[in-house]
Scaffold this motif. Structure first.
Motif, PDB file in Angstrom:
ATOM      1  N   LYS A   5      54.707  38.839  39.898  1.00 41.76           N
ATOM      2  CA  LYS A   5      56.083  39.277  39.727  1.00 41.76           C
ATOM      3  C   LYS A   5      56.724  39.340  41.106  1.00 41.76           C
ATOM      4  CE  LYS A   5      55.234  42.073  35.582  1.00 41.76           C
ATOM      5  NZ  LYS A   5      55.347  43.415  34.980  1.00 41.76           N
ATOM      6  N   PRO A   6      58.056  39.188  41.176  1.00 38.29           N
ATOM      7  CA  PRO A   6      58.711  39.247  42.486  1.00 38.29           C
ATOM      8  C   PRO A   6      58.431  40.574  43.175  1.00 38.29           C
ATOM      9  CG  PRO A   6      60.202  38.443  40.802  1.00 38.29           C
ATOM     10  CD  PRO A   6      58.997  38.940  40.080  1.00 38.29           C
ATOM     11  N   GLY A   7      58.322  40.558  44.480  1.00 35.57           N
ATOM     12  CA  GLY A   7      58.075  41.802  45.195  1.00 35.57           C
ATOM     13  C   GLY A   7      58.272  41.643  46.683  1.00 35.57           C
ATOM     14  N   PHE A   8      58.344  42.786  47.358  1.00 32.02           N
ATOM     15  CA  PHE A   8      58.524  42.832  48.796  1.00 32.02           C
ATOM     16  C   PHE A   8      57.446  43.734  49.396  1.00 32.02           C
ATOM     17  CE2 PHE A   8      62.690  42.041  46.921  1.00 32.02           C
ATOM     18  CZ  PHE A   8      63.062  40.891  47.602  1.00 32.02           C
ATOM     19  N   PRO A   9      57.179  43.592  50.680  1.00 30.57           N
ATOM     20  CA  PRO A   9      56.146  44.431  51.302  1.00 30.57           C
ATOM     21  C   PRO A   9      56.575  45.888  51.361  1.00 30.57           C
ATOM     22  CG  PRO A   9      57.324  43.177  52.973  1.00 30.57           C
ATOM     23  CD  PRO A   9      57.775  42.651  51.647  1.00 30.57           C
ATOM     24  N   THR A  10      55.648  46.766  51.070  1.00 31.64           N
ATOM     25  CA  THR A  10      55.951  48.196  51.017  1.00 31.64           C
ATOM     26  C   THR A  10      54.905  49.045  51.722  1.00 31.64           C
ATOM     27  OG1 THR A  10      54.776  48.331  48.904  1.00 31.64           O
ATOM     28  CG2 THR A  10      57.163  47.983  48.808  1.00 31.64           C
ATOM     29  N   HIS A  11      53.801  48.459  52.176  1.00 33.87           N
ATOM     30  CA  HIS A  11      52.663  49.277  52.557  1.00 33.87           C
ATOM     31  C   HIS A  11      51.849  48.619  53.668  1.00 33.87           C
ATOM     32  CE1 HIS A  11      50.665  52.907  51.362  1.00 33.87           C
ATOM     33  NE2 HIS A  11      49.496  52.331  51.138  1.00 33.87           N
ATOM     34  N   PHE A  12      51.334  49.450  54.579  1.00 34.12           N
ATOM     35  CA  PHE A  12      50.442  48.992  55.641  1.00 34.12           C
ATOM     36  C   PHE A  12      49.027  49.477  55.339  1.00 34.12           C
ATOM     37  CE2 PHE A  12      54.611  49.200  57.582  1.00 34.12           C
ATOM     38  CZ  PHE A  12      54.656  48.078  58.397  1.00 34.12           C
ATOM     39  N   ILE A  13      48.052  48.576  55.409  1.00 32.30           N
ATOM     40  CA  ILE A  13      46.662  48.952  55.190  1.00 32.30           C
ATOM     41  C   ILE A  13      45.806  48.460  56.355  1.00 32.30           C
ATOM     42  CG2 ILE A  13      46.868  48.964  52.665  1.00 32.30           C
ATOM     43  CD1 ILE A  13      45.442  46.209  52.685  1.00 32.30           C
ATOM     44  N   VAL A  14      44.746  49.174  56.652  1.00 34.22           N
ATOM     45  CA  VAL A  14      43.788  48.743  57.669  1.00 34.22           C
ATOM     46  C   VAL A  14      42.679  47.984  56.953  1.00 34.22           C
ATOM     47  CG1 VAL A  14      42.178  49.450  59.469  1.00 34.22           C
ATOM     48  CG2 VAL A  14      44.316  50.721  59.131  1.00 34.22           C
ATOM     49  N   LEU A  15      42.576  46.700  57.241  1.00 34.45           N
ATOM     50  CA  LEU A  15      41.589  45.856  56.570  1.00 34.45           C
ATOM     51  C   LEU A  15      40.203  46.109  57.159  1.00 34.45           C
ATOM     52  CD1 LEU A  15      41.293  43.563  54.453  1.00 34.45           C
ATOM     53  CD2 LEU A  15      41.470  41.948  56.361  1.00 34.45           C
ATOM     54  N   LEU A  16      39.246  46.444  56.293  1.00 35.26           N
ATOM     55  CA  LEU A  16      37.879  46.726  56.732  1.00 35.26           C
ATOM     56  C   LEU A  16      36.924  45.583  56.432  1.00 35.26           C
ATOM     57  CD1 LEU A  16      37.653  50.438  55.517  1.00 35.26           C
ATOM     58  CD2 LEU A  16      38.267  49.601  57.795  1.00 35.26           C
ATOM     59  N   ASP A  17      37.143  44.891  55.307  1.00 35.38           N
ATOM     60  CA  ASP A  17      36.265  43.777  54.939  1.00 35.38           C
ATOM     61  C   ASP A  17      36.952  42.936  53.873  1.00 35.38           C
ATOM     62  OD1 ASP A  17      34.041  42.162  55.036  1.00 35.38           O
ATOM     63  OD2 ASP A  17      32.791  43.441  53.770  1.00 35.38           O
ATOM     64  N   ILE A  18      36.577  41.676  53.806  1.00 34.86           N
ATOM     65  CA  ILE A  18      37.100  40.774  52.779  1.00 34.86           C
ATOM     66  C   ILE A  18      36.014  39.758  52.436  1.00 34.86           C
ATOM     67  CG2 ILE A  18      38.175  39.172  54.437  1.00 34.86           C
ATOM     68  CD1 ILE A  18      40.495  38.899  52.360  1.00 34.86           C
ATOM     69  N   LYS A  19      35.831  39.485  51.151  1.00 33.62           N
ATOM     70  CA  LYS A  19      34.736  38.617  50.717  1.00 33.62           C
ATOM     71  C   LYS A  19      35.156  37.815  49.499  1.00 33.62           C
ATOM     72  CE  LYS A  19      29.917  38.812  49.118  1.00 33.62           C
ATOM     73  NZ  LYS A  19      28.772  39.733  48.810  1.00 33.62           N
ATOM     74  N   LYS A  20      34.854  36.510  49.516  1.00 32.25           N
ATOM     75  CA  LYS A  20      35.182  35.640  48.389  1.00 32.25           C
ATOM     76  C   LYS A  20      33.898  35.243  47.663  1.00 32.25           C
ATOM     77  CE  LYS A  20      38.335  32.323  48.731  1.00 32.25           C
ATOM     78  NZ  LYS A  20      38.972  31.015  49.074  1.00 32.25           N
TER      79      LYS A  20
ATOM     80  N   LYS B 288      47.840  35.616  48.427  1.00 33.59           N
ATOM     81  CA  LYS B 288      48.931  34.922  49.123  1.00 33.59           C
ATOM     82  C   LYS B 288      50.272  35.565  48.824  1.00 33.59           C
ATOM     83  CE  LYS B 288      51.024  30.338  49.683  1.00 33.59           C
ATOM     84  NZ  LYS B 288      50.962  28.911  49.271  1.00 33.59           N
ATOM     85  N   LYS B 289      50.422  36.036  47.591  1.00 31.39           N
ATOM     86  CA  LYS B 289      51.690  36.629  47.167  1.00 31.39           C
ATOM     87  C   LYS B 289      51.944  37.990  47.817  1.00 31.39           C
ATOM     88  CE  LYS B 289      55.294  36.540  44.304  1.00 31.39           C
ATOM     89  NZ  LYS B 289      56.300  35.454  44.302  1.00 31.39           N
ATOM     90  N   ILE B 290      50.894  38.790  47.997  1.00 28.23           N
ATOM     91  CA  ILE B 290      51.113  40.165  48.438  1.00 28.23           C
ATOM     92  C   ILE B 290      51.200  40.311  49.954  1.00 28.23           C
ATOM     93  CG2 ILE B 290      50.001  41.109  46.384  1.00 28.23           C
ATOM     94  CD1 ILE B 290      47.554  41.728  48.069  1.00 28.23           C
ATOM     95  N   VAL B 291      50.611  39.384  50.713  1.00 28.46           N
ATOM     96  CA  VAL B 291      50.549  39.559  52.171  1.00 28.46           C
ATOM     97  C   VAL B 291      51.818  39.021  52.841  1.00 28.46           C
ATOM     98  CG1 VAL B 291      49.341  38.906  54.284  1.00 28.46           C
ATOM     99  CG2 VAL B 291      48.035  39.509  52.232  1.00 28.46           C
ATOM    100  N   PHE B 292      52.493  39.894  53.607  1.00 29.04           N
ATOM    101  CA  PHE B 292      53.694  39.499  54.337  1.00 29.04           C
ATOM    102  C   PHE B 292      53.486  39.553  55.851  1.00 29.04           C
ATOM    103  CE2 PHE B 292      55.430  40.164  50.211  1.00 29.04           C
ATOM    104  CZ  PHE B 292      56.612  39.441  50.147  1.00 29.04           C
ATOM    105  N   GLY B 293      52.618  40.419  56.299  1.00 26.31           N
ATOM    106  CA  GLY B 293      52.385  40.537  57.734  1.00 26.31           C
ATOM    107  C   GLY B 293      50.924  40.798  58.044  1.00 26.31           C
ATOM    108  N   ILE B 294      50.441  40.183  59.121  1.00 32.09           N
ATOM    109  CA  ILE B 294      49.068  40.409  59.579  1.00 32.09           C
ATOM    110  C   ILE B 294      49.130  40.707  61.070  1.00 32.09           C
ATOM    111  CG2 ILE B 294      46.747  39.457  59.818  1.00 32.09           C
ATOM    112  CD1 ILE B 294      47.496  37.464  57.566  1.00 32.09           C
ATOM    113  N   SER B 295      48.735  41.920  61.448  1.00 30.14           N
ATOM    114  CA  SER B 295      48.761  42.334  62.852  1.00 30.14           C
ATOM    115  C   SER B 295      47.334  42.544  63.338  1.00 30.14           C
ATOM    116  CB  SER B 295      49.554  43.633  63.021  1.00 30.14           C
ATOM    117  OG  SER B 295      50.911  43.437  62.701  1.00 30.14           O
ATOM    118  N   PHE B 296      46.968  41.781  64.362  1.00 27.11           N
ATOM    119  CA  PHE B 296      45.655  41.959  64.981  1.00 27.11           C
ATOM    120  C   PHE B 296      45.852  42.732  66.277  1.00 27.11           C
ATOM    121  CE2 PHE B 296      42.232  40.649  67.868  1.00 27.11           C
ATOM    122  CZ  PHE B 296      41.147  41.105  67.114  1.00 27.11           C
TER     123      PHE B 296
END
Length: 281
Positions: free
Chosen positions: A222-237, A264-272
């Motif tokens: 569904k259409p949406g805009f970024p609303t939240h910042f999270i600290v990424l700890l791990d990701i696995k496919k 792909k739809k939910i991520v708007f920003g990635i800060s390292f």
């Protein structure tokens, strides 16, 4: 003066010793609604259990809580010193910025109600309100000055640009940012990019549309805009292409599973965020 050759600048033990050395904190004339004992307890709790930091329910303090992960985990002594100075003097030089909250903000801190656990965390109230009062973005065009209840409104909201600027100005870290408030980051495959960031020496924070991760059925777009910042700890496919995301979400470590299209739809920003650029007094 702290060393700048690593992301760590002080230890948990340093911060605990400092807080325990404070024998009685007098009530501050600058913060009339903050109880000194509860204030120190709040800081001590944050030092001992930094992942319990909480933005409060129904507030726009998300961005301030997310960036607080950095000093609480990598410079707890420096952060504790700054908060105590802000409490005692009503202002503090934090990195490149002089935080000097308005009278309205100083009156509100310690007096916020119906925000869940934030109600009994006056140090967090003081910190979040002070950051929102000092740092502005285009989101503040119609609301630049604090009025009661503004913690729930655009006054406290954090744009992606403002978030990255706060980290640079306050902590002196290097921020490699990809994305924006409206457009998704052009980094190729999102999963691969995030996985590569996690292999580096630093912290990865994602600006995303949290509504999808909070839904029980994340398979519908569904259409949406970024609303939240999270600290990424791990990701696995997995072989079926489903992706597990483990992240810190203000008080909790959360595990969610999405498919590549949703990611792909939910991520708007990635800060390292990596090593400091400058000395931090």
């Amino acid at each position: 003066m702290y060393a700048t050759d690593t992301i760590y600048t002080s230890s948990h033990n340093d911060a605990v010793k400092y807080i325990n050395s404070i024998k009685g904190l007098h009530k501050s004339s600058f913060w009339p609604n903050i109880n000194p004992e509860l204030f120190l307890k709040n800081i001590r709790d944050d030092i001992n259990t930094p992942l319990d930091l909480y933005q409060g329910s129904n507030t726009n303090f998300c961005g301030y809580a997310a960036l607080s992960y950095l000093p609480l985990n990598y410079d707890p002594l420096g952060h504790a010193l700054k908060l105590v100075t802000l409490f005692e003097k009503g202002e503090v030089q934090y990195g490149e910025e002089l935080l000097k909250p308005s009278a309205a903000v100083r009156k509100a801190a310690g007096n916020l109600k119906y925000k869940g656990g934030l109600d009994i965390r006056p140090a967090e109230q003081m910190w979040f309100l002070s950051l929102a009062d000092h740092f502005k973005s285009y989101l503040n065009f119609f609301n630049k000055n604090y009025d009661p209840g503004d913690e729930n409104k655009f006054w406290a909201a954090v744009s992606y640009g403002k978030f990255n600027r706060m980290i640079k100005k306050l902590f002196g870290y290097h921020v490699h940012a990809r994305g924006s408030d409206l457009m998704h980051p052009k980094v190729g495959d999102i999963y691969t990019y995030l996985q590569e960031q996690l292999k580096k020496d630093g912290i990865t924070i994602v600006f995303q549309n949290n509504a999808y991760l909070r839904k029980k059925n994340t398979g519908k777009l569904k259409p949406g805009f970024p609303t939240h910042f999270i600290v990424l700890l791990d990701i696995k496919k997995y072989e079926n292409d489903l992706i597990d995301i483990l992240y810190w979400d203000y008080g909790f470590r959360t595990l969610r599973q999405v498919n590549p299209a949703i990611l792909k739809k939910i991520v708007f920003g990635i800060s390292f965020i990596s090593k400091k650029n400058s000395v931090h007094d």
